[in-house]
Design a protein around this motif. Sequence first.
Motif, PDB file in Angstrom:
ATOM      1  N   THR A 149       0.703  -1.325   0.025  1.00  0.00           N
ATOM      2  CA  THR A 149      -0.066  -0.088   0.135  1.00  0.00           C
ATOM      3  C   THR A 149       0.812   1.151  -0.092  1.00  0.00           C
ATOM      4  O   THR A 149       2.223   0.897  -0.029  1.00  0.00           O
ATOM      5  CB  THR A 149      -0.926   0.013   1.234  1.00  0.00           C
ATOM      6  OG1 THR A 149      -0.049   0.173   2.470  1.00  0.00           O
ATOM      7  CG2 THR A 149      -1.964  -1.197   1.449  1.00  0.00           C
ATOM      8  N   ALA A 150       0.154   2.280   0.155  1.00  0.00           N
ATOM      9  CA  ALA A 150       0.985   3.469   0.074  1.00  0.00           C
ATOM     10  C   ALA A 150       1.497   4.094   1.396  1.00  0.00           C
ATOM     11  O   ALA A 150       1.853   5.042   1.609  1.00  0.00           O
ATOM     12  CB  ALA A 150       0.005   4.916  -0.408  1.00  0.00           C
ATOM     13  N   VAL A 151       1.560   3.007   2.112  1.00  0.00           N
ATOM     14  CA  VAL A 151       2.043   3.537   3.692  1.00  0.00           C
ATOM     15  C   VAL A 151       3.486   3.926   3.615  1.00  0.00           C
ATOM     16  O   VAL A 151       3.929   4.555   4.295  1.00  0.00           O
ATOM     17  CB  VAL A 151       2.254   2.091   4.586  1.00  0.00           C
ATOM     18  CG1 VAL A 151       3.110   0.828   3.998  1.00  0.00           C
ATOM     19  CG2 VAL A 151       2.606   2.318   5.905  1.00  0.00           C
ATOM     20  N   THR A 152       4.207   3.501   2.540  1.00  0.00           N
ATOM     21  CA  THR A 152       5.858   4.006   2.445  1.00  0.00           C
ATOM     22  C   THR A 152       5.762   5.342   1.597  1.00  0.00           C
ATOM     23  O   THR A 152       6.585   5.907   1.532  1.00  0.00           O
ATOM     24  CB  THR A 152       6.648   3.092   1.756  1.00  0.00           C
ATOM     25  OG1 THR A 152       6.131   2.735   0.501  1.00  0.00           O
ATOM     26  CG2 THR A 152       6.598   1.683   2.565  1.00  0.00           C
ATOM     27  N   GLU A 153       4.711   5.888   1.240  1.00  0.00           N
ATOM     28  CA  GLU A 153       4.835   6.848   0.185  1.00  0.00           C
ATOM     29  C   GLU A 153       4.789   8.494   1.000  1.00  0.00           C
ATOM     30  O   GLU A 153       4.537   8.341   2.048  1.00  0.00           O
ATOM     31  CB  GLU A 153       3.385   6.966  -0.694  1.00  0.00           C
ATOM     32  CG  GLU A 153       3.393   5.979  -1.572  1.00  0.00           C
ATOM     33  CD  GLU A 153       2.197   5.994  -2.488  1.00  0.00           C
ATOM     34  OE1 GLU A 153       1.533   7.063  -2.516  1.00  0.00           O
ATOM     35  OE2 GLU A 153       2.000   5.134  -3.373  1.00  0.00           O
ATOM     36  N   GLY A 154       5.408   9.171   0.456  1.00  0.00           N
ATOM     37  CA  GLY A 154       5.582  10.412   1.127  1.00  0.00           C
ATOM     38  C   GLY A 154       6.828  10.637   2.005  1.00  0.00           C
ATOM     39  O   GLY A 154       6.914  11.859   2.469  1.00  0.00           O
ATOM     40  N   HIS A 155       7.504   9.703   2.547  1.00  0.00           N
ATOM     41  CA  HIS A 155       8.459   9.923   3.183  1.00  0.00           C
ATOM     42  C   HIS A 155       9.893   9.232   2.814  1.00  0.00           C
ATOM     43  O   HIS A 155       9.851   8.005   1.879  1.00  0.00           O
ATOM     44  CB  HIS A 155       8.331   9.266   4.725  1.00  0.00           C
ATOM     45  CG  HIS A 155       8.020   7.869   5.000  1.00  0.00           C
ATOM     46  ND1 HIS A 155       6.629   7.310   4.662  1.00  0.00           N
ATOM     47  CD2 HIS A 155       8.801   7.090   5.133  1.00  0.00           C
ATOM     48  CE1 HIS A 155       6.691   6.073   4.881  1.00  0.00           C
ATOM     49  NE2 HIS A 155       8.210   5.703   5.195  1.00  0.00           N
ATOM     50  N   ASP A 156      11.054   9.307   3.298  1.00  0.00           N
ATOM     51  CA  ASP A 156      12.208   8.638   2.864  1.00  0.00           C
ATOM     52  C   ASP A 156      12.427   7.209   3.709  1.00  0.00           C
ATOM     53  O   ASP A 156      12.530   7.278   4.945  1.00  0.00           O
ATOM     54  CB  ASP A 156      13.272   9.571   3.435  1.00  0.00           C
ATOM     55  CG  ASP A 156      14.746   9.036   2.897  1.00  0.00           C
ATOM     56  OD1 ASP A 156      15.029   7.846   3.042  1.00  0.00           O
ATOM     57  OD2 ASP A 156      15.253   9.650   2.069  1.00  0.00           O
ATOM     58  N   ARG A 157      12.093   6.258   2.694  1.00  0.00           N
ATOM     59  CA  ARG A 157      11.861   4.929   3.345  1.00  0.00           C
ATOM     60  C   ARG A 157      13.413   4.592   4.369  1.00  0.00           C
ATOM     61  O   ARG A 157      13.313   3.832   5.318  1.00  0.00           O
ATOM     62  CB  ARG A 157      11.742   3.923   2.338  1.00  0.00           C
ATOM     63  CG  ARG A 157      11.499   2.360   2.817  1.00  0.00           C
ATOM     64  CD  ARG A 157      10.286   2.220   3.596  1.00  0.00           C
ATOM     65  NE  ARG A 157      10.493   0.984   4.482  1.00  0.00           N
ATOM     66  CZ  ARG A 157       9.361   0.488   4.964  1.00  0.00           C
ATOM     67  NH1 ARG A 157       8.109   1.039   5.066  1.00  0.00           N
ATOM     68  NH2 ARG A 157       9.543  -0.716   5.717  1.00  0.00           N
ATOM     69  N   ASP A 158      14.413   4.746   3.564  1.00  0.00           N
ATOM     70  CA  ASP A 158      15.844   4.516   4.109  1.00  0.00           C
ATOM     71  C   ASP A 158      15.787   5.246   5.556  1.00  0.00           C
ATOM     72  O   ASP A 158      16.342   4.732   6.469  1.00  0.00           O
ATOM     73  CB  ASP A 158      16.896   4.866   3.106  1.00  0.00           C
ATOM     74  CG  ASP A 158      17.015   3.966   2.050  1.00  0.00           C
ATOM     75  OD1 ASP A 158      16.256   2.689   2.057  1.00  0.00           O
ATOM     76  OD2 ASP A 158      17.417   4.389   1.021  1.00  0.00           O
ATOM     77  N   LEU A 159      15.407   6.574   5.502  1.00  0.00           N
ATOM     78  CA  LEU A 159      15.603   7.139   6.824  1.00  0.00           C
ATOM     79  C   LEU A 159      14.759   6.563   7.851  1.00  0.00           C
ATOM     80  O   LEU A 159      14.956   6.312   9.246  1.00  0.00           O
ATOM     81  CB  LEU A 159      15.343   8.584   6.880  1.00  0.00           C
ATOM     82  CG  LEU A 159      15.257   9.520   7.938  1.00  0.00           C
ATOM     83  CD1 LEU A 159      16.617   9.260   8.780  1.00  0.00           C
ATOM     84  CD2 LEU A 159      15.052  10.931   7.837  1.00  0.00           C
ATOM     85  N   PHE A 160      13.251   6.339   7.506  1.00  0.00           N
ATOM     86  CA  PHE A 160      12.516   5.816   8.363  1.00  0.00           C
ATOM     87  C   PHE A 160      13.066   4.340   8.898  1.00  0.00           C
ATOM     88  O   PHE A 160      12.834   4.214  10.119  1.00  0.00           O
ATOM     89  CB  PHE A 160      11.314   5.132   7.424  1.00  0.00           C
ATOM     90  CG  PHE A 160      10.220   4.528   8.249  1.00  0.00           C
ATOM     91  CD1 PHE A 160       9.485   5.142   9.631  1.00  0.00           C
ATOM     92  CD2 PHE A 160       9.919   3.159   7.909  1.00  0.00           C
ATOM     93  CE1 PHE A 160       8.423   4.581  10.148  1.00  0.00           C
ATOM     94  CE2 PHE A 160       8.790   2.495   8.787  1.00  0.00           C
ATOM     95  CZ  PHE A 160       8.242   3.286  10.054  1.00  0.00           C
ATOM     96  N   ASP A 161      13.679   3.571   8.359  1.00  0.00           N
ATOM     97  CA  ASP A 161      14.216   2.090   8.453  1.00  0.00           C
ATOM     98  C   ASP A 161      15.281   2.590   9.800  1.00  0.00           C
ATOM     99  O   ASP A 161      15.303   1.999  10.720  1.00  0.00           O
ATOM    100  CB  ASP A 161      14.553   1.622   7.470  1.00  0.00           C
ATOM    101  CG  ASP A 161      13.770   0.734   6.671  1.00  0.00           C
ATOM    102  OD1 ASP A 161      12.636   0.659   7.025  1.00  0.00           O
ATOM    103  OD2 ASP A 161      13.968   0.443   5.567  1.00  0.00           O
ATOM    104  N   ARG A 162      16.247   3.707   9.530  1.00  0.00           N
ATOM    105  CA  ARG A 162      17.144   3.896  10.574  1.00  0.00           C
ATOM    106  C   ARG A 162      16.424   4.444  11.751  1.00  0.00           C
ATOM    107  O   ARG A 162      17.143   4.023  12.839  1.00  0.00           O
ATOM    108  CB  ARG A 162      18.105   4.758   9.933  1.00  0.00           C
ATOM    109  CG  ARG A 162      19.120   4.254   8.782  1.00  0.00           C
ATOM    110  CD  ARG A 162      20.025   5.220   8.012  1.00  0.00           C
ATOM    111  NE  ARG A 162      20.856   5.789   8.777  1.00  0.00           N
ATOM    112  CZ  ARG A 162      21.896   6.512   8.219  1.00  0.00           C
ATOM    113  NH1 ARG A 162      22.351   6.267   6.931  1.00  0.00           N
ATOM    114  NH2 ARG A 162      22.737   7.139   8.995  1.00  0.00           N
ATOM    115  N   LEU A 163      15.502   5.212  11.694  1.00  0.00           N
ATOM    116  CA  LEU A 163      14.918   5.670  12.832  1.00  0.00           C
ATOM    117  C   LEU A 163      14.292   4.636  13.435  1.00  0.00           C
ATOM    118  O   LEU A 163      13.883   4.615  14.692  1.00  0.00           O
ATOM    119  CB  LEU A 163      13.842   6.874  12.535  1.00  0.00           C
ATOM    120  CG  LEU A 163      14.393   8.298  11.789  1.00  0.00           C
ATOM    121  CD1 LEU A 163      13.284   8.875  11.546  1.00  0.00           C
ATOM    122  CD2 LEU A 163      15.426   8.791  12.860  1.00  0.00           C
TER     123      LEU A 163
END
Length: 741
Positions: A526-540
């Motif tokens: 789904t669009a859950v990953t849209e609109g933000h930086d996925r790599d940074l999200f994983d690091r956070l």
Amino acid sequence: MTDSGTYNAVQTRMRDALERVFGFREYRANQEEIVSALASGRDVFAVMPTGGGKSLCYQLPAHVLDGTCVVISPLISLMKDQVDAARANGLRADLLNSSLTGPQRGDVYRRLQYGEIDLLYVSPERFAMEHFVDRLQAIPLCLFAVDEAHCISEWGHDFRPDYLALSAIVEQFPRVPLAAFTATATPRVQQDIIERLHLREPHVVRASFDRPNLFYHVVPKDRVDAQVLKFIQDRGDESGIVYRMTRSNVERTAAYLQERGIHALPYHAGLDPAVRQANQEAFIRDETAVVVATIAFGMGIDKSNVRFVLHADMPKNLESYYQETGRSGRDGEPAHCVLFFSAGDIPRLRYFVDQIERETEREIALSKLNEVADYASVNVCRRRQLLGYFGERYAPPNCGACDVCCGHVEQQDATTEAQMLMSAIARTQERFGAAHVIDIVCGADTERIRRCGHDQLKTYGVGKDRDKRYWRALVNDLVAQGCVQRSDGQYPTLALTDAGREVLFGRQTFHVARRDEKKHRTASRTAVTEGHDRDLFDRLRRVRRRLASELNVPPYVVFSDRTLHEMARYFPDTESKLRGITGVGEAKLSRYGREFLEEIALYLHEHPEAREGKTVDAAASPAPAAHPAGPKRLRAASDTVQQTWQLVREGLSYTQIAQRRGLAPGTIADHLDSLLRAGKPVDLDAHLDPLVRQKVEETFLSLRTKRLREVDDALGGLVPIHEIRLVRTVLELRAGEELPG
């Protein structure tokens, strides 16, 4: 009741605390009117969907109003997580249940007596104890909140006899407002709850049951374990629940997934209690992404970042289905709800229904089973069907968040076929069920048709060019679209409605939706990953997991996925900007802010192009401090830490430095931590009370632990967590290594 001046002052304090403590700039739908009603001393009844923010409706008044808020919850396994989450926001929260030792209970009662607890969670069994009620009579209370209030109703889907004792609250505490909250209640259950709790002219809020962030999807079941595997593989490491009907199916599906590289754990009532608890904890703490479970799993789960719920078998009623799918997306972010449906599930569930002894109860269960079958087999908007079940009309023609509305199925004109069926219903005086009507249309040669003379009807055999499966589906479509009514009982009959007669007489057309199997056999990510930086999200997320492990709390207690998504969308690089992110209040900024600002700064240094066009409004909080954009961590003595170091050398304490620089005391304490690790000669006794420091050191050494949360608990929350961290750093530096444990 309060006078208008006092009421307005309380409302202002509520607004301030909403942002300062909880990190929200605005109330969600219905929250403000509930909070306002409680502030004015009124009782409240609220139906709010899971993820609608009902806990804030009593936590915010508990923080602002004088006295203690008592929350009655049936979920002992969940209470600790609820208390942890409240404390993370800076609330003075605790619990009383059978998990505590005698001395621990004594400490809670002592703090209650001295007004040191704003929010107390208890079980209904605890409230039923006479001595407990006597103790409550002796302390100031601001309100009672009954969570999962549907448990008091015998018409609800999860009736619990121990809830009946709560009917005495109003009599025993006549001056204390009472609020009842539930996520699932039909109008009949709602009235039953109000009457059983004796709510006094309550302010009633019946929020929409719509969960716009949930995508509803029904898929024909075919080799379901393989279908579940494919769906999970497409989702990466997202967290989700797979529901199965039986324990054996749970074990089989979990093993199937494990053999193919998915870390999935089973959960059902037949497991050893220790194993069951360990598997639940692993899921809550993000140590495993997937749990495969029977419906025994769920009510004790307050995990906000569940991104999908799969029903590999048909649920027994729509209330259960709504509640189970509602365990996904509690943080308001997109989540996916898939039901793998086969008509073969119906007889298996029908077997359990037939075992019910009371005829009335059996007929109700059968009717509910038929409603689930209709939901799964009729291709009209899933959201419209679900909301309609709870008495809510969904007006938009397209919800944009279900397989039907998103084009996974195609619309076909079926006016002529619908007229054939409805003509057969009308010509048999609306006295027969679907099976007999379909036999007439298909031209079946049965003894019953001959005996009734229905082989002489004009509609006999008009649909023999299509098989019975087509006509059964069309009956379901007619019922779902309100053209035909199905009666209650074990042998339901079909009758036309006014809308059906409009179609029958050619004044309206009738369309059905049929699945296009060439489109999306299962849904993609789904669009859950849209609109933000996925790599940074994983690091956070990794930072969050580490902090949660340190504090021995679930990761969502630190920050929700929604908060991390915003960080990865706007790249806040100062405390003021981080304070502007949803869910970042003062306490969390002080406890966790530095760690996340460091990670964002490091990521931006490595990926400077990532930030283009990304901004976030600064919250109305203290003046921002410059934050490093270089590759080194704050512990490497960045500019802002150097500014703190200069003030340390001038002899200021960390609290004085915080006031001078307009930063949170916890941030300055973190700077001291960085300076200590960088080898700077910081005299900790100049910043901490020596007696407090000694007590913290003794606690670390006696517990033989490095976990901040264990020490925090042992000290009763009386020492700020950042001061405990400073003492731990000194002990580790003294020993030349990390503390044991």
